[in-house]
Design an enzyme around this catalytic site. Structure first.
Site, PDB file in Angstrom:
ATOM      1  N   SER A  94       1.321  -0.706  10.903  1.00  0.00           N
ATOM      2  CA  SER A  94       0.356  -0.907  11.994  1.00  0.00           C
ATOM      3  C   SER A  94      -0.326  -2.265  11.873  1.00  0.00           C
ATOM      4  O   SER A  94      -0.437  -3.008  12.859  1.00  0.00           O
ATOM      5  CB  SER A  94      -0.720   0.187  11.957  1.00  0.00           C
ATOM      6  OG  SER A  94      -0.129   1.452  11.859  1.00  0.00           O
ATOM      7  N   ILE A 116       0.083  10.695   6.947  1.00  0.00           N
ATOM      8  CA  ILE A 116       1.487  11.129   6.921  1.00  0.00           C
ATOM      9  C   ILE A 116       1.672  12.280   7.913  1.00  0.00           C
ATOM     10  O   ILE A 116       2.638  12.325   8.669  1.00  0.00           O
ATOM     11  CB  ILE A 116       1.908  11.549   5.488  1.00  0.00           C
ATOM     12  CG1 ILE A 116       1.980  10.322   4.576  1.00  0.00           C
ATOM     13  CG2 ILE A 116       3.250  12.285   5.504  1.00  0.00           C
ATOM     14  CD1 ILE A 116       2.148  10.629   3.090  1.00  0.00           C
ATOM     15  N   GLU A 117       0.664  13.173   7.919  1.00  0.00           N
ATOM     16  CA  GLU A 117       0.736  14.319   8.835  1.00  0.00           C
ATOM     17  C   GLU A 117       0.639  13.847  10.285  1.00  0.00           C
ATOM     18  O   GLU A 117       1.426  14.257  11.148  1.00  0.00           O
ATOM     19  CB  GLU A 117      -0.384  15.308   8.506  1.00  0.00           C
ATOM     20  CG  GLU A 117      -0.219  16.598   9.256  1.00  0.00           C
ATOM     21  CD  GLU A 117      -1.355  17.583   8.989  1.00  0.00           C
ATOM     22  OE1 GLU A 117      -2.201  17.342   8.107  1.00  0.00           O
ATOM     23  OE2 GLU A 117      -1.392  18.597   9.710  1.00  0.00           O
ATOM     24  N   GLN A 118      -0.298  12.945  10.514  1.00  0.00           N
ATOM     25  CA  GLN A 118      -0.524  12.431  11.878  1.00  0.00           C
ATOM     26  C   GLN A 118       0.718  11.699  12.406  1.00  0.00           C
ATOM     27  O   GLN A 118       1.108  11.873  13.555  1.00  0.00           O
ATOM     28  CB  GLN A 118      -1.720  11.475  11.819  1.00  0.00           C
ATOM     29  CG  GLN A 118      -2.105  10.827  13.123  1.00  0.00           C
ATOM     30  CD  GLN A 118      -3.046   9.656  12.863  1.00  0.00           C
ATOM     31  OE1 GLN A 118      -3.818   9.659  11.905  1.00  0.00           O
ATOM     32  NE2 GLN A 118      -2.974   8.636  13.703  1.00  0.00           N
ATOM     33  N   ARG A 119       1.354  10.918  11.552  1.00  0.00           N
ATOM     34  CA  ARG A 119       2.533  10.171  11.990  1.00  0.00           C
ATOM     35  C   ARG A 119       3.700  11.118  12.285  1.00  0.00           C
ATOM     36  O   ARG A 119       4.490  10.904  13.194  1.00  0.00           O
ATOM     37  CB  ARG A 119       2.930   9.133  10.944  1.00  0.00           C
ATOM     38  CG  ARG A 119       4.107   8.277  11.386  1.00  0.00           C
ATOM     39  CD  ARG A 119       4.395   7.201  10.378  1.00  0.00           C
ATOM     40  NE  ARG A 119       4.522   7.757   9.044  1.00  0.00           N
ATOM     41  CZ  ARG A 119       4.395   7.075   7.931  1.00  0.00           C
ATOM     42  NH1 ARG A 119       4.131   5.797   7.968  1.00  0.00           N
ATOM     43  NH2 ARG A 119       4.545   7.651   6.757  1.00  0.00           N
ATOM     44  N   ASP A 166       6.580  -6.107   5.845  1.00  0.00           N
ATOM     45  CA  ASP A 166       6.025  -4.764   5.690  1.00  0.00           C
ATOM     46  C   ASP A 166       6.509  -4.202   4.345  1.00  0.00           C
ATOM     47  O   ASP A 166       7.597  -3.669   4.270  1.00  0.00           O
ATOM     48  CB  ASP A 166       6.547  -3.951   6.893  1.00  0.00           C
ATOM     49  CG  ASP A 166       6.151  -2.494   6.880  1.00  0.00           C
ATOM     50  OD1 ASP A 166       5.419  -2.076   5.991  1.00  0.00           O
ATOM     51  OD2 ASP A 166       6.609  -1.779   7.784  1.00  0.00           O
ATOM     52  N   GLY A 205       0.833  -1.201   0.000  1.00  0.00           N
ATOM     53  CA  GLY A 205       0.000   0.000   0.000  1.00  0.00           C
ATOM     54  C   GLY A 205       0.864   1.247   0.000  1.00  0.00           C
ATOM     55  O   GLY A 205       2.058   1.203   0.310  1.00  0.00           O
ATOM     56  N   THR A 206       0.217   2.349  -0.304  1.00  0.00           N
ATOM     57  CA  THR A 206       0.928   3.613  -0.423  1.00  0.00           C
ATOM     58  C   THR A 206       1.528   4.070   0.920  1.00  0.00           C
ATOM     59  O   THR A 206       1.269   3.453   1.962  1.00  0.00           O
ATOM     60  CB  THR A 206      -0.022   4.697  -1.011  1.00  0.00           C
ATOM     61  OG1 THR A 206       0.730   5.865  -1.299  1.00  0.00           O
ATOM     62  CG2 THR A 206      -1.140   5.040  -0.030  1.00  0.00           C
ATOM     63  N   GLY A 259       1.947   5.613   4.314  1.00  0.00           N
ATOM     64  CA  GLY A 259       0.976   5.950   5.361  1.00  0.00           C
ATOM     65  C   GLY A 259      -0.326   5.175   5.312  1.00  0.00           C
ATOM     66  O   GLY A 259      -1.261   5.491   6.056  1.00  0.00           O
TER      67      GLY A 259
HETATM   68  N1  ATP Z   1      -6.770   2.160   9.567  1.00  0.00           N
HETATM   69  C1  ATP Z   1      -6.248   3.176  10.239  1.00  0.00           C
HETATM   70  N2  ATP Z   1      -7.047   3.975  10.956  1.00  0.00           N
HETATM   71  C2  ATP Z   1      -6.543   5.026  11.624  1.00  0.00           C
HETATM   72  N3  ATP Z   1      -5.247   5.373  11.667  1.00  0.00           N
HETATM   73  C3  ATP Z   1      -4.404   4.622  10.978  1.00  0.00           C
HETATM   74  C4  ATP Z   1      -4.858   3.480  10.235  1.00  0.00           C
HETATM   75  N4  ATP Z   1      -3.801   2.914   9.636  1.00  0.00           N
HETATM   76  C5  ATP Z   1      -2.735   3.667   9.993  1.00  0.00           C
HETATM   77  N5  ATP Z   1      -3.090   4.670  10.801  1.00  0.00           N
HETATM   78  C6  ATP Z   1      -2.169   5.698  11.328  1.00  0.00           C
HETATM   79  O1  ATP Z   1      -1.542   6.291  10.181  1.00  0.00           O
HETATM   80  C7  ATP Z   1      -0.158   6.487  10.377  1.00  0.00           C
HETATM   81  C8  ATP Z   1       0.642   5.689   9.339  1.00  0.00           C
HETATM   82  O2  ATP Z   1       0.507   4.308   9.566  1.00  0.00           O
HETATM   83  P1  ATP Z   1       1.685   3.271   9.276  1.00  0.00           P
HETATM   84  O3  ATP Z   1       2.979   3.802   9.786  1.00  0.00           O
HETATM   85  O4  ATP Z   1       1.223   1.941   9.765  1.00  0.00           O
HETATM   86  O5  ATP Z   1       1.714   3.310   7.665  1.00  0.00           O
HETATM   87  P2  ATP Z   1       2.645   2.577   6.631  1.00  0.00           P
HETATM   88  O6  ATP Z   1       1.769   2.100   5.538  1.00  0.00           O
HETATM   89  O7  ATP Z   1       3.477   1.563   7.316  1.00  0.00           O
HETATM   90  O8  ATP Z   1       3.543   3.777   6.105  1.00  0.00           O
HETATM   91  P3  ATP Z   1       4.946   3.769   5.294  1.00  0.00           P
HETATM   92  O9  ATP Z   1       4.678   3.350   3.906  1.00  0.00           O
HETATM   93  O10 ATP Z   1       5.375   5.187   5.333  1.00  0.00           O
HETATM   94  O11 ATP Z   1       5.878   2.880   6.049  1.00  0.00           O
HETATM   95  C9  ATP Z   1       0.121   6.054  11.810  1.00  0.00           C
HETATM   96  O12 ATP Z   1       0.072   7.221  12.611  1.00  0.00           O
HETATM   97  C10 ATP Z   1      -1.024   5.106  12.141  1.00  0.00           C
HETATM   98  O13 ATP Z   1      -1.319   5.098  13.524  1.00  0.00           O
END
Ligand code: ATP
Ligand code: GNG
Length: 213
Positions: free
Chosen positions: A14, A139-142, A76, A6-7, A9
């Site tokens: 998670s 992305i902003e939240q993280r 991941d 997935g893209t 964020g």
């Molecule tokens: N389904 C969801 N509902 C709410 N918040 C979410 C959800 N999935 C992820 N988040 C929040 O969004 C942010 C990004 O999530 P995460 O780090 O798991 O993404 P990622 O796909 O691994 O990103 P990257 O590609 O940059 O590694 C985190 O702050 C996470 O808590």
């Protein structure tokens, strides 16, 4: 091995964490913390794109070799998405044609190595699909500073490109069984019931593949 796709964020890390805990298996996270190139790339993509691609490819290969050692380990992000980033960097003029060709040859060599292993490909790919708005909000939240769109001109446009590449990438993906999850509607981070739904969907797929009793 279960691979999360997935893209940026979307929620891969998670869900990977929750899935590893659920299946009692190991999670292989993407090399983001302690990555010596990632923030440099965001500052100067032209200078660092190729090095970053090589860095991720090397780490990915290392993770894949380890992850294959036990059933239902979780990875991941897939090696195939690395190529999506590479192609985009080439389109944007951050990677030269020579660099593109060298990377592709290296990738082909690595994939050949994997073909020689007892398990050749992921058992299941789980794709977390989110809208562009959700991607930006996450992305902003993280809050990784170098990923913030106000830190860098053109970053929002780049994210839009990355997001735009994913649907056709997922449609074309045929290396293993695949499962799509609506990451806009299903909040597996904050809502335990939603997480339960996702995990049982994945369980069902694994049972059908005879990888879960
Ligand atoms: N389904 C969801 N509902 C709410 N918040 C979410 C959800 N999935 C992820 N988040 C929040 O969004 C942010 C990004 O999530 P995460 O780090 O798991 O993404 P990622 O796909 O691994 O990103 P990257 O590609 O940059 O590694 C985190 O702050 C996470 O808590
Ligand atoms: N350019 C580039 N090529 C890759 O292969 C790649 N894989 C991940 N990333 C970036 C996206 C997130 O900021 C962060 C975490 O996913 O790392 C990449 N960036």
């Amino acid at each position: 091995m279960i691979v999360l796709a997935g893209t940026i964020g979307a929620g891969k890390s998670s869900l990977a964490k929750a899935l590893g805990a659920h299946l009692n298996t190991e999670v292989f996270y993407e090399a983001v913390d302690n990555n010596p190139v990632l923030d440099l790339y965001y500052q100067d993509p032209k200078k660092y794109a190729f090095l970053l691609q090589i860095y991720f490819l090397n780490k990915r290969f290392e993770s894949i070799k380890l992850a294959y050692q036990q059933d239902n380990n979780v990875l991941d992000r897939s090696i195939f998405e690395d190529e999506l980033f590479l192609t985009l960097n080439y389109k944007n003029g951050n990677v030269t044609k020579t660099e593109l060709d060298i990377y592709k040859e290296l990738l082909a060599n690595m994939l050949e190595e994997l073909e020689g292993m007892p398990k050749k490909r992921p058992d299941l790919l789980v794709y977390i699909d989110v809208s562009f708005e959700t991607m930006l909000a996450r992305i902003e939240q993280r809050g990784r500073s170098f990923e913030q769109i106000d830190a860098q001109e053109g970053l929002k446009a780049y994210y839009h490109q990355v997001h735009g590449e994913y649907p056709s990438w997922y449609d074309a993906y045929d290396i293993s069984p695949k499962l799509r999850i609506d990451g806009d509607k299903i909040d597996f981070v904050n809502n335990p019931e939603d997480l339960e739904v996702v995990l049982s969907q994945i369980d069902q797929e694994l049972k059908a593949l005879d990888l879960l009793k």
